[in-house]
Design an enzyme around this catalytic site. Structure first.
Site, PDB file in Angstrom:
ATOM      1  N   ASP A  96     105.006 -52.228 -84.981  1.00 24.82           N
ATOM      2  CA  ASP A  96     104.654 -52.620 -83.610  1.00 24.82           C
ATOM      3  C   ASP A  96     103.241 -52.164 -83.294  1.00 24.82           C
ATOM      4  OD1 ASP A  96     107.182 -53.570 -83.207  1.00 24.82           O
ATOM      5  OD2 ASP A  96     107.931 -51.638 -82.453  1.00 24.82           O
ATOM      6  N   ASP A 154      99.506 -45.378 -70.906  1.00 22.66           N
ATOM      7  CA  ASP A 154      99.607 -45.856 -69.520  1.00 22.66           C
ATOM      8  C   ASP A 154     100.109 -47.295 -69.469  1.00 22.66           C
ATOM      9  OD1 ASP A 154      97.157 -46.421 -70.640  1.00 22.66           O
ATOM     10  OD2 ASP A 154      95.978 -45.553 -69.010  1.00 22.66           O
ATOM     11  N   GLU A 199      99.180 -49.841 -60.501  1.00 22.91           N
ATOM     12  CA  GLU A 199      97.775 -49.588 -60.828  1.00 22.91           C
ATOM     13  C   GLU A 199      97.346 -50.406 -62.041  1.00 22.91           C
ATOM     14  OE1 GLU A 199      96.344 -45.565 -60.854  1.00 22.91           O
ATOM     15  OE2 GLU A 199      94.448 -46.168 -61.726  1.00 22.91           O
ATOM     16  N   GLU A 200      98.291 -50.670 -62.942  1.00 23.97           N
ATOM     17  CA  GLU A 200      97.947 -51.372 -64.187  1.00 23.97           C
ATOM     18  C   GLU A 200      98.101 -52.890 -64.095  1.00 23.97           C
ATOM     19  OE1 GLU A 200      96.551 -49.905 -66.706  1.00 23.97           O
ATOM     20  OE2 GLU A 200      96.823 -47.842 -66.025  1.00 23.97           O
ATOM     21  N   ASP A 242     102.116 -45.989 -59.619  1.00 17.22           N
ATOM     22  CA  ASP A 242     101.081 -45.664 -60.594  1.00 17.22           C
ATOM     23  C   ASP A 242     101.872 -45.162 -61.798  1.00 17.22           C
ATOM     24  OD1 ASP A 242      99.093 -44.768 -62.197  1.00 17.22           O
ATOM     25  OD2 ASP A 242      98.088 -43.542 -60.692  1.00 17.22           O
ATOM     26  N   LEU A 277     101.300 -44.010 -64.859  1.00 17.56           N
ATOM     27  CA  LEU A 277     100.968 -42.763 -65.551  1.00 17.56           C
ATOM     28  C   LEU A 277      99.629 -42.266 -65.036  1.00 17.56           C
ATOM     29  CD1 LEU A 277     102.575 -41.140 -67.576  1.00 17.56           C
ATOM     30  CD2 LEU A 277     101.192 -42.114 -69.398  1.00 17.56           C
ATOM     31  N   ASP A 278      99.693 -41.471 -63.993  1.00 15.12           N
ATOM     32  CA  ASP A 278      98.451 -40.994 -63.390  1.00 15.12           C
ATOM     33  C   ASP A 278      97.916 -39.785 -64.149  1.00 15.12           C
ATOM     34  OD1 ASP A 278      96.522 -41.115 -61.129  1.00 15.12           O
ATOM     35  OD2 ASP A 278      97.185 -39.040 -60.963  1.00 15.12           O
ATOM     36  N   GLU A 310      99.314 -44.331 -54.656  1.00 14.36           N
ATOM     37  CA  GLU A 310      99.101 -42.895 -54.911  1.00 14.36           C
ATOM     38  C   GLU A 310      99.229 -42.129 -53.593  1.00 14.36           C
ATOM     39  OE1 GLU A 310      96.311 -42.871 -58.890  1.00 14.36           O
ATOM     40  OE2 GLU A 310      95.254 -42.998 -56.996  1.00 14.36           O
TER      41      GLU A 310
HETATM   42  P1  AHM Z   1      93.255 -42.058 -63.129  1.00 11.91           P
HETATM   43  O1  AHM Z   1      94.025 -43.014 -62.239  1.00 11.91           O
HETATM   44  O2  AHM Z   1      92.102 -42.688 -63.849  1.00 11.91           O
HETATM   45  O3  AHM Z   1      94.172 -41.256 -64.022  1.00 11.91           O
HETATM   46  O4  AHM Z   1      92.511 -41.042 -62.132  1.00 11.91           O
HETATM   47  C1  AHM Z   1      93.253 -40.362 -61.186  1.00 11.91           C
HETATM   48  C2  AHM Z   1      93.056 -38.889 -61.377  1.00 11.91           C
HETATM   49  C3  AHM Z   1      93.956 -38.097 -60.501  1.00 11.91           C
HETATM   50  O5  AHM Z   1      95.124 -37.738 -61.186  1.00 11.91           O
HETATM   51  C4  AHM Z   1      93.134 -36.889 -60.173  1.00 11.91           C
HETATM   52  O6  AHM Z   1      93.493 -36.320 -58.937  1.00 11.91           O
HETATM   53  C5  AHM Z   1      91.749 -37.435 -60.121  1.00 11.91           C
HETATM   54  O7  AHM Z   1      91.747 -38.570 -60.963  1.00 11.91           O
HETATM   55  C6  AHM Z   1      90.723 -36.464 -60.636  1.00 11.91           C
HETATM   56  O8  AHM Z   1      89.467 -37.027 -60.529  1.00 11.91           O
HETATM   57  P2  AHM Z   1      88.121 -36.226 -60.880  1.00 11.91           P
HETATM   58  O9  AHM Z   1      88.072 -36.127 -62.359  1.00 11.91           O
HETATM   59  O10 AHM Z   1      87.035 -37.089 -60.312  1.00 11.91           O
HETATM   60  O11 AHM Z   1      88.192 -34.897 -60.194  1.00 11.91           O
HETATM   61 MG    MG Z   2      96.022 -43.147 -60.959  1.00 12.46          MG
END
Ligand code: AHM
Ligand code: MG
Length: 326
Positions: A64, A70, A93-94, A111, A113-114, A273
């Site tokens: 695969d 994410d 988000e994706e 979201d 996988l934040d 978020e």
């Molecule tokens: P992402 O969606 O690209 O993962 O970014 C979100 C993340 C959050 O989890 C976090 O609070 C923030 O970006 C941190 O941003 P920074 O690196 O500007 O402080």
């Molecule tokens: Mg995010």
């Protein structure tokens, strides 16, 4: 023993009995989200073994395609929720646009996988979700253009030293910890309340020079020693929203992602978020604001809209608002 057997499903069923007016129909939907969470958790935990097990090429051992985690998390959420028959539409988000599913009463925003850039260094990451009643069977962006106050439930999963599922259906906030040996989320944090005031502040201070004067004044204030008001506050910043939020929810304090010269509307997303976490924090007795307006009163004009976010203990967030509104 009793304690160890109160799993998420049983807790939801018992809650439903206690609150005859509360919508107990979430039980099925929550089981679906919990299943997605367990699958994502398994993949996240495996991430460190990827090199050893030989999953690094563009194909894994079974042939695969290896997907970015994410995207894997997004597809897992999307397929489980869309197939379950409870969810008519999604915003993620994706996904560039709103996703139409076949049938169901609910809309889910998430979201998947934040903080996914933290995976490779073994730092906690998370999934955030919010649930709305549908307005129509036809799903387009417009269905999501409503205040966060209309959320009927929200939650997050944190993939950390253990995996936790924290949610609210409007009757308090409850946390469950995954027992991997039985594959169940077990009640570990009942009725979480955030302290009215905390000593922790969480912000990327590397952006200090890009902030406006009012925010700088606030940060200067909270870092100036004063015994009576318990200053200076302590800085704790993981850079992973769910992890920073989770810690502050339990210990008290404030998380800040302001606007700055590089991010005129902040960085974080309003719909999937800020608003779900604002719902959780208010249910725990805390508060979330963009500096002027409660996050839950804001209406997105775009599913991927950004917002400044100040969230945590009520007294800390109100104190910050005073500085910004001076
Ligand atoms: P992402 O969606 O690209 O993962 O970014 C979100 C993340 C959050 O989890 C976090 O609070 C923030 O970006 C941190 O941003 P920074 O690196 O500007 O402080
Ligand atoms: Mg995010």
């Amino acid at each position: 023993m009793e304690k160890q057997t109160m799993n998420l499903t049983r807790f939801l069923i018992e809650e439903q009995r206690k609150y005859p007016h509360a919508s107990g129909v979430f039980t099925e939907l929550f089981s679906e989200i919990a299943l997605a969470a367990k699958i994502i958790s398994r993949e996240v935990n495996k991430a460190g073994l990827v090199d050893i097990l030989g999953y690094t090429g563009s194909k894994n051992v079974t042939g695969d395609e290896v997907k970015k985690l994410d995207l894997f998390a997004n597809n897992t959420m999307k397929h489980i929720l869309c197939r379950g028959g409870n969810v008519i539409g999604l915003a993620s988000e994706e996904e560039e646009e709103a996703v139409q599913c076949e049938r169901g009463k609910y809309l889910v925003v998430f979201d998947p996988l934040d903080g996914s850039s933290n995976i490779d260094v073994n730092v906690s990451i998370g999934t955030i979700f919010g649930i709305y009643n549908k307005m129509d069977d036809f799903v387009d962006e417009k269905q999501f253009m409503r205040p966060g106050r209309e959320l009927v439930a929200a939650g997050y999963i944190i993939y950390g030293s253990s995996t936790m599922f924290v949610y609210s259906t409007g009757n308090g906030v409850h946390g469950f910890t995954l027992d991997p040996s039985v594959g169940e989320f077990i009640l570990s944090h009942k009725d979480i309340k955030i302290p009215k005031k905390g000593k922790i502040f969480s912000i990327n201070t590397g952006n200090y020079k890009k902030w406006d004067e009012k925010l700088k004044n606030y940060i200067d204030f909270i870092t100036t020693p004063d015994k009576k008001t318990q200053r200076p506050y302590s800085l704790r910043y993981i850079g992973s929203l769910v992890a920073d939020f989770h810690r502050n929810l339990l210990y008290g304090g404030i998380f800040l992602y302001p606007k700055d010269m590089a991010h005129p509307n902040g960085k974080l997303r309003l719909l999937y978020e800020a608003q779900p976490l604002a719902f959780i924090v208010e249910q725990a007795g805390g508060y979330a604001s963009d500096g002027y307006t409660p996050i839950l009163d804001k209406v997105p004009h775009d599913i991927h809209e950004r917002t400044p976010l100040f969230i945590g203990s009520i007294e800390n967030v109100k104190e910050l608002e005073q500085f910004l509104q001076k």
